[in-house]
Design an enzyme around this catalytic site. Structure first.
Site, PDB file in Angstrom:
ATOM      1  CG  ASP A  37       0.753   9.785   2.670  1.00  0.00           C
ATOM      2  OD1 ASP A  37       0.593   8.844   3.475  1.00  0.00           O
ATOM      3  OD2 ASP A  37       1.619   9.790   1.782  1.00  0.00           O
ATOM      4  CE  LYS A  59       0.318  11.245  -3.157  1.00  0.00           C
ATOM      5  NZ  LYS A  59       1.548  10.574  -3.533  1.00  0.00           N
ATOM      6  CG  MET A 174      -3.009   1.702  -4.659  1.00  0.00           C
ATOM      7  SD  MET A 174      -1.919   2.908  -5.454  1.00  0.00           S
ATOM      8  CE  MET A 174      -0.683   1.860  -6.164  1.00  0.00           C
TER       9      MET A 174
HETATM   10  N1  SAH Z   1       3.992   2.041   0.052  1.00  0.00           N
HETATM   11  C1  SAH Z   1       2.874   1.241   0.491  1.00  0.00           C
HETATM   12  C2  SAH Z   1       1.853   1.058  -0.582  1.00  0.00           C
HETATM   13  C3  SAH Z   1       1.244   2.329  -1.103  1.00  0.00           C
HETATM   14  S1  SAH Z   1       0.003   2.059  -2.273  1.00  0.00           S
HETATM   15  C4  SAH Z   1       3.382  -0.087   1.037  1.00  0.00           C
HETATM   16  O1  SAH Z   1       4.530  -0.455   0.877  1.00  0.00           O
HETATM   17  O2  SAH Z   1       2.592  -0.764   1.696  1.00  0.00           O
HETATM   18  C5  SAH Z   1      -1.429   2.057  -1.269  1.00  0.00           C
HETATM   19  C6  SAH Z   1      -2.068   0.709  -1.241  1.00  0.00           C
HETATM   20  O3  SAH Z   1      -1.432  -0.124  -0.305  1.00  0.00           O
HETATM   21  C7  SAH Z   1      -3.505   0.696  -0.830  1.00  0.00           C
HETATM   22  O4  SAH Z   1      -4.368   1.052  -1.887  1.00  0.00           O
HETATM   23  C8  SAH Z   1      -3.697  -0.743  -0.442  1.00  0.00           C
HETATM   24  O5  SAH Z   1      -3.817  -1.565  -1.571  1.00  0.00           O
HETATM   25  C9  SAH Z   1      -2.365  -1.048   0.209  1.00  0.00           C
HETATM   26  N2  SAH Z   1      -2.403  -0.950   1.676  1.00  0.00           N
HETATM   27  C10 SAH Z   1      -1.601  -0.195   2.433  1.00  0.00           C
HETATM   28  N3  SAH Z   1      -1.867  -0.370   3.745  1.00  0.00           N
HETATM   29  C11 SAH Z   1      -2.861  -1.282   3.819  1.00  0.00           C
HETATM   30  C12 SAH Z   1      -3.579  -1.889   4.887  1.00  0.00           C
HETATM   31  N4  SAH Z   1      -3.314  -1.600   6.168  1.00  0.00           N
HETATM   32  N5  SAH Z   1      -4.535  -2.781   4.588  1.00  0.00           N
HETATM   33  C13 SAH Z   1      -4.819  -3.085   3.314  1.00  0.00           C
HETATM   34  N6  SAH Z   1      -4.176  -2.546   2.266  1.00  0.00           N
HETATM   35  C14 SAH Z   1      -3.196  -1.651   2.492  1.00  0.00           C
END
Ligand code: SAH
Length: 512
Positions: A37, A59, A174
């Protein structure tokens, strides 16, 4: 059904490909299908086998290109038809990743699966910005909270107030769209307006940006800076820390803006950061191949009739072979041809496929390649030039004048878009801006003028007339010439046409 497949739910980490686990990478390199995604982005697709099917189920905040139930169905169907599937998910599969729902669907059909943890952005993104989520005597816990609610915008869950009473570090995922509300409710429920806060966009990636401010101001500061997703919000005393490796190395404290494809920019950013530079990715170049189009398809079919293959870029080499292998052909169709390459980088890419170049000009430019070829080829030779749209016309013109038979075919096209961290007004703050192709030069100035103040690029003049002006760095002469065509002069042109050459040239300049 002969045999059941298996689904591996693999955490891709926060973005930087170096932060994926070895186990995850090994699974990627041997799977039949990868289902990915938006967050687990294309960066990782380089590691899958050539034959691997890639299914994007996207997504992104605002646009869900496939519903969760549909994604579950895709996984079930693939596994039922015997495939080994990697379901690649950003960060860790179980941290707001809906990994659990996918597993329940697999269990319902008795499909074997395994989860492979990933580095979660909840910890890694603050960390890469210098913020520890816990710190002795400052923060004894951290809480990872979703800022996204079923109820939609303009409202947070009724029990949200409890977060304002929690000690420790609050990490919101998010949550960018709800930032004003999050900050207000935290203050209303007990957090001091002076509590340090930070928002990190594109953490661990070349376009990373960080805004820090007290909780009461964070929302307006983030709006002013125009931060976008993905972003993480950190609230708590540790958000004031900046435990970022105080850069050592020859480029310590230098800001370098880079342009190029995701793949190229990733490598260049890593090489520059290793030398201490602070790197921002400004212009994202995208390569679109024309492999499936009729002219290239005809070229592949007619390979036996060509005696020379001419490549003018590493991208060209890579895409040519990608197209060659796609329909089940292999390198034996090239046993009879000679190869000409424009320079070192192209030659190196070619040797990666097991072929040494028969001809490479001394100077890296289309004219030298053309003149050299005129002498290198024999009467009766037929040349296939597979290159990008908008390649230098001089190559074809010279061969035509010499009466050489050739086909000049568009193998790919390169277009550029400003990356999230491209802010025309901030361009002046960079010490260096790098260019790795003529198309990159054109895209950069297009981005500047579209987002800038007038029809000419904002304030960049070369050679640098003001110590704050960025120096314009080119990978080679062709790129430098395009810069001239745009009315600017390269301050630095790399002596060797590759990433190390570019980095070396900047280091050399920084000592002056
Ligand atoms: N499973 C993922 C999170 C999924 S929810 C994890 O463990 O990281 C998606 C959210 O993760 C985004 O909306 C943002 O808030 C955060 N996120 C993921 N990668 C990011 C990045 N490189 N920089 C900033 N925020 C990030």
């Amino acid at each position: 059904m002969d045999r059941l497949g298996c689904v591996y739910l693999v955490g891709a980490g926060p973005g930087d490909p170096g932060l994926m686990t070895i186990k995850g990478r090994e699974l990627l390199s041997s799977c039949d299908v990868v289902v990915y995604d938006h967050l687990a982005s294309k960066r990782f697709l380089d590691w899958v086998p050539e034959t691997c099917r890639k299914i994007y189920v996207g997504k992104q905040a605002g646009h869900h290109s496939m519903k969760q139930e549909e994604i579950n169905d895709v996984l079930v169907e693939l596994a039922l038809s015997g495939h080994t599937v990697v379901r690649l998910k950003g960060g860790d599969p179980f941290v707001f990743g809906r990994g659990g729902e996918e597993i329940l669907a697999l269990e319902k059909h008795g499909i074997p699966y395994e989860t492979v943890p990933g580095v979660t952005s909840a910890v890694a993104v603050p960390e890469c910005a210098g913020i520890p989520v816990t710190h002795r005597a400052v923060s004894r816990s951290f809480h990872v909270i979703t800022g996204h609610t079923q109820a939609g915008m303009e409202c947070l869950p009724p029990d949200f107030g409890v977060y304002g009473t929690l000690p420790g570090t609050l990490v919101f995922l998010m949550g960018l769209g709800q930032l004003p509300l999050i900050a207000k409710q935290l203050i209303d429920s007990g957090k001091s307006p002076d509590t340090p806060a930070a928002v990190i966009e594109n953490g661990t990636l070349p376009g990373e940006r960080v805004v820090r401010a007290p909780l009461s101001q964070i929302s307006s500061r983030v709006r002013e800076a125009g931060l976008g997703t993905p972003a993480i919000i950190v609230v708590g005393d540790t958000a004031a820390y900046e435990m970022k490796y105080r850069t050592a190395g020859p480029l310590a404290g230098r800001r370098v803006g880079i342009t190029g494809t995701e793949q190229f920019a990733g490598k260049l950013a890593a090489a520059l950061s290793e030398q201490g530079a602070q790197v921002s990715w400004l212009v994202n170049m995208k390569v679109e191949d024309h492999i499936e189009e009729a002219p290239m398809q005809a070229a592949y079919r007619n390979l036996p009739s060509y005696t020379w293959l001419v490549f003018t870029s590493a991208n060209g080499v890579r895409l040519f072979f990608q197209g060659l292998f796609k329909d089940g052909r292999d390198c034996r169709c090239l046993g009879h041809v000679k190869f000409a390459v424009i320079g070192d980088g192209t030659g190196r890419e070619l040797s990666g496929y097991g072929f040494n170049a028969d001809y490479m000009p001394d100077a890296y430019c289309a004219k030298a390649l053309a003149d050299g070829l005129v002498h290198a080829v024999s009467p009766g030779d037929r040349l296939l030039i597979a290159r990008s749209a908008g390649g230098s016309p001089i190559l074809a013109q010279t061969l035509l004048n010499a009466g050489i038979h050739f086909d000049d075919i568009v193998l790919y096209e390169v277009t550029g878009q400003p990356s999230a961290s491209f802010i025309p007004e901030e361009v002046m703050g960079f010490d260096y801006i790098t260019f790795a192709s003529a198309s990159g030069v054109r895209a950069f100035f297009d981005c500047l003028t579209q987002g800038g103040t007038g029809d000419k690029a904002v304030g960049i003049q070369g050679p640098a007339v003001h110590p704050k002006n960025p120096k314009l760095v080119c990978i080679g002469a062709v790129t430098a010439r395009e810069l001239e065509r745009q009315g600017y002069k390269a301050d630095i042109t790399a002596a060797q046409y590759h990433i190390e050459g570019l980095v070396k040239a900047i280091i050399k300049d920084s000592f002056v």
